[in-house]
Scaffold this motif. Structure first.
Motif, PDB file in Angstrom:
ATOM      1  N   MET A 122       8.054  -5.416   1.688  1.00 54.99           N
ATOM      2  CA  MET A 122       7.216  -6.565   1.340  1.00 54.99           C
ATOM      3  C   MET A 122       5.737  -6.214   1.424  1.00 54.99           C
ATOM      4  O   MET A 122       4.926  -6.632   0.579  1.00 54.99           O
ATOM      5  CB  MET A 122       7.532  -7.755   2.251  1.00 54.99           C
ATOM      6  CG  MET A 122       8.889  -8.386   2.004  1.00 54.99           C
ATOM      7  SD  MET A 122       8.976  -9.136   0.359  1.00 54.99           S
ATOM      8  CE  MET A 122      10.641  -9.804   0.424  1.00 54.99           C
ATOM      9  N   SER A 123       5.343  -5.464   2.423  1.00 53.55           N
ATOM     10  CA  SER A 123       3.941  -5.060   2.560  1.00 53.55           C
ATOM     11  C   SER A 123       3.499  -4.241   1.353  1.00 53.55           C
ATOM     12  O   SER A 123       2.383  -4.412   0.831  1.00 53.55           O
ATOM     13  CB  SER A 123       3.737  -4.259   3.844  1.00 53.55           C
ATOM     14  OG  SER A 123       3.996  -5.051   4.985  1.00 53.55           O
ATOM     15  N   LEU A 124       4.360  -3.342   0.896  1.00 57.07           N
ATOM     16  CA  LEU A 124       4.017  -2.517  -0.258  1.00 57.07           C
ATOM     17  C   LEU A 124       3.975  -3.333  -1.548  1.00 57.07           C
ATOM     18  O   LEU A 124       3.120  -3.100  -2.415  1.00 57.07           O
ATOM     19  CB  LEU A 124       5.013  -1.367  -0.384  1.00 57.07           C
ATOM     20  CG  LEU A 124       4.980  -0.352   0.777  1.00 57.07           C
ATOM     21  CD1 LEU A 124       6.122   0.650   0.642  1.00 57.07           C
ATOM     22  CD2 LEU A 124       3.642   0.379   0.820  1.00 57.07           C
ATOM     23  N   LEU A 125       4.875  -4.307  -1.672  1.00 54.93           N
ATOM     24  CA  LEU A 125       4.819  -5.192  -2.838  1.00 54.93           C
ATOM     25  C   LEU A 125       3.522  -5.988  -2.847  1.00 54.93           C
ATOM     26  O   LEU A 125       2.913  -6.218  -3.900  1.00 54.93           O
ATOM     27  CB  LEU A 125       6.010  -6.158  -2.839  1.00 54.93           C
ATOM     28  CG  LEU A 125       7.381  -5.622  -3.251  1.00 54.93           C
ATOM     29  CD1 LEU A 125       8.395  -6.754  -3.242  1.00 54.93           C
ATOM     30  CD2 LEU A 125       7.322  -4.975  -4.625  1.00 54.93           C
ATOM     31  N   ASN A 126       3.094  -6.436  -1.680  1.00 57.00           N
ATOM     32  CA  ASN A 126       1.838  -7.177  -1.579  1.00 57.00           C
ATOM     33  C   ASN A 126       0.653  -6.312  -2.033  1.00 57.00           C
ATOM     34  O   ASN A 126      -0.247  -6.770  -2.740  1.00 57.00           O
ATOM     35  CB  ASN A 126       1.630  -7.661  -0.145  1.00 57.00           C
ATOM     36  CG  ASN A 126       0.380  -8.501   0.009  1.00 57.00           C
ATOM     37  OD1 ASN A 126       0.288  -9.587  -0.541  1.00 57.00           O
ATOM     38  ND2 ASN A 126      -0.592  -7.995   0.756  1.00 57.00           N
ATOM     39  N   GLN A 127       0.662  -5.044  -1.619  1.00 60.41           N
ATOM     40  CA  GLN A 127      -0.397  -4.136  -2.046  1.00 60.41           C
ATOM     41  C   GLN A 127      -0.360  -3.933  -3.564  1.00 60.41           C
ATOM     42  O   GLN A 127      -1.405  -3.837  -4.218  1.00 60.41           O
ATOM     43  CB  GLN A 127      -0.249  -2.780  -1.342  1.00 60.41           C
ATOM     44  CG  GLN A 127      -0.509  -2.828   0.153  1.00 60.41           C
ATOM     45  CD  GLN A 127      -0.341  -1.463   0.794  1.00 60.41           C
ATOM     46  OE1 GLN A 127      -0.539  -0.436   0.154  1.00 60.41           O
ATOM     47  NE2 GLN A 127       0.047  -1.440   2.063  1.00 60.41           N
ATOM     48  N   LEU A 128       0.852  -3.876  -4.117  1.00 57.30           N
ATOM     49  CA  LEU A 128       0.995  -3.690  -5.552  1.00 57.30           C
ATOM     50  C   LEU A 128       0.385  -4.868  -6.319  1.00 57.30           C
ATOM     51  O   LEU A 128      -0.372  -4.681  -7.287  1.00 57.30           O
ATOM     52  CB  LEU A 128       2.474  -3.538  -5.921  1.00 57.30           C
ATOM     53  CG  LEU A 128       2.807  -3.383  -7.413  1.00 57.30           C
ATOM     54  CD1 LEU A 128       2.156  -2.138  -7.983  1.00 57.30           C
ATOM     55  CD2 LEU A 128       4.323  -3.359  -7.626  1.00 57.30           C
TER      56      LEU A 128
END
Length: 476
Positions: A334-340
């Motif tokens: 989820m953290s990486l999706l948010n960064q994306l």
């Protein structure tokens, strides 16, 4: 009156004043109704559909105004027609000029005597052509000098056909007034035959239809614009559907995962399109068997509709699958999706739930980003799982997402859904309505049977947004 019409001719008999007055009253009542609707219609920032409706309102109102004024002319009789340029000034007096922008147009008349080469114009015709009423009327040979070059052959052809072949005149051409304004004139006329059958004169009625044609063009342009918009919307919808179908697992029937060992989950899903919009939204669901034997379950929703949103959804779903295959756990995923989302050129918000199911321990590890929590059904009852912390994707940079674990049992049923499943209700009311299905779920044999029950409950609901539901039943 043209010489070939006698006083006994039906066309020469004036209609009853009472019947014309009744028609005028009816016309004005209808015009008032149309005008009321037209005033209530917005006039600024209109989309093509509204512009099309507004143009039709305007055209209808102008046509009724035109009819009203001409019925009044019919009732009151024709205006005085001068017999020569030197006629008394009272006879040359014309009614006030028509309102600018109105479809009400001047209706003038003229007669050209071919035997004496004399012409007679009404005062209205002088007004239409912008001519000085003290000037002599133009002959048929001089009339084309007022007409635009490209329209002169049309006028010449109509006049020639009338004089030589006794054909009626019915056509339009554009004239240039002395002030440079171009007006569109509709001309209707007939030859007047002498006793020997030759053409003695020609009479005509000329009407300024400039505003009428302008309104008709506005209607046509808005209609064409609306048609182009519809075609564009249809193309975008078709592309979005094809994109969605290309990336989402099939929802017709149970989801078939290529398990290498004993199947541990029975899966089924369904996508419910919006009933209020023809555009595809950004909702997704997914089930994927991972390399380590675990199963990825996810649902999410990217805000908005259309091709761009469907494309963004496909990008997010591809990222979810890739990171899950690489072993990324739900919270970090989820953290990486948010960064994306935070790094995309077009700002966007999304919500999601991501779960990893470990069959050997029947453990569900999950995280969420501003999304409804999964519902767990067991032995005829249901409850909502306690949500770990997590904000909407794309809402803030550097967001951290917690994850939670839940141990499942054989026969348990896990339901993941997006917000649009129960429209127009609070989150609590929506969840309670789903939890009320627990007794029916308990008697269901397969996950697909459970999805069918959800569709029976919610499938016919009018919804403003797309929605999807994913159900996983633990089989072992």
């Amino acid at each position: 009156m043209p010489s070939h019409l006698s006083a006994d001719h039906p066309a020469a008999q004036p209609p009853g004043r009472g019947s014309v007055d009744a028609l005028i009253s009816q016309t004005r009542r209808l015009k008032g109704d149309v005008d009321a609707v037209r005033r209530d219609a917005p006039s600024d920032g209109l989309d093509p559909q509204e512009r099309w409706q507004r143009a039709l309102y305007d055209l209808a109102h102008h046509q009724l105004t035109d009819l009203d004024e001409h019925l009044a002319q019919l009732r009151d009789g024709p205006p005085p027609v001068p017999s020569a340029p030197g006629a008394p000034s009272a006879a040359r007096t014309a009614p006030p000029a028509p309102r600018r922008g109105s479809l009400l147009s001047r209706v003038g008349s003229a007669e050209w005597n071919l035997l004496t080469d004399e012409a007679s114009w009404s005062g209205e015709l002088y007004q239409i052509l912008g001519r000085d009423r003290t000037a002599p009327p133009l002959t048929l040979d001089e009339l084309p000098s007022l007409v635009l070059d490209e329209d002169r052959p049309r006028l010449t052809g109509m006049v020639t056909d009338c004089l030589v072949d006794a054909k009626r005149i019915d056509g339009e051409f554009r004239v240039v007034r002395p002030d440079g304004e171009v007006r569109t004139v509709h001309m209707m006329g007939e030859p007047v035959l002498a006793a020997d059958g030759s053409t003695a004169s020609m009479w005509a009625v000329l009407r300024d239809v400039s505003e009428l044609r302008r309104s008709e063009r506005a209607v046509s342009e808005t209609r064409d614009s609306l048609q182009r918009q519809r075609q564009r919307a249809q193309s975008e919808h078709r592309l979005a559907v094809e994109l969605q179908e290309a990336v989402l697992p099939p929802w017709r029937g149970s989801l078939r995962l290529p398990h290498q060992g004993t199947e541990t989950l029975d899966l089924a899903a369904h996508y419910l399109p919006s009933s209020a919009s023809a555009l595809i939204g950004g909702d997704w669901y997914d089930a994927l068997e991972l390399a380590d034997g675990e199963t990825l379950l996810s649902v999410g929703d990217l805000t908005g509709h259309g091709v761009a949103v469907a494309s963004g959804m496909a990008t997010l779903l591809g990222a979810v699958r890739g990171m899950a295959m690489a072993g990324t756990q739900p919270g970090q995923l989820m953290s990486l999706l948010n960064q994306l989302l935070d790094a995309t050129v077009q700002p966007a918000l999304g919500s999601a739930v991501c779960c990893r199911y470990r069959p050997e321990s029947r453990t569900l590890v999950w995280a969420q980003a501003g999304h409804p929590a999964p519902l767990l059904f067991r032995s005829g009852t249901g409850r909502r799982l306690n949500s770990p912390d997590g904000v909407l994707l794309g809402a803030t940079s550097g967001a951290v997402y917690a994850q939670a674990e839940e141990t499942l049992e054989p026969g348990d049923l896990l339901l993941l859904h997006t917000d649009g499943l129960v429209p127009g209700r609070s989150s609590t009311a929506a969840v309670n309505r789903l939890l009320d299905l627990a007794p029916r779920f308990d008697g269901a044999r397969t996950a697909q049977d459970c999805v069918r029950m959800v569709m029976e409950e919610f499938g016919e609901t009018e919804r403003e947004d797309d929605a999807c539901v994913l159900i996983a039943k633990v089989t072992a």
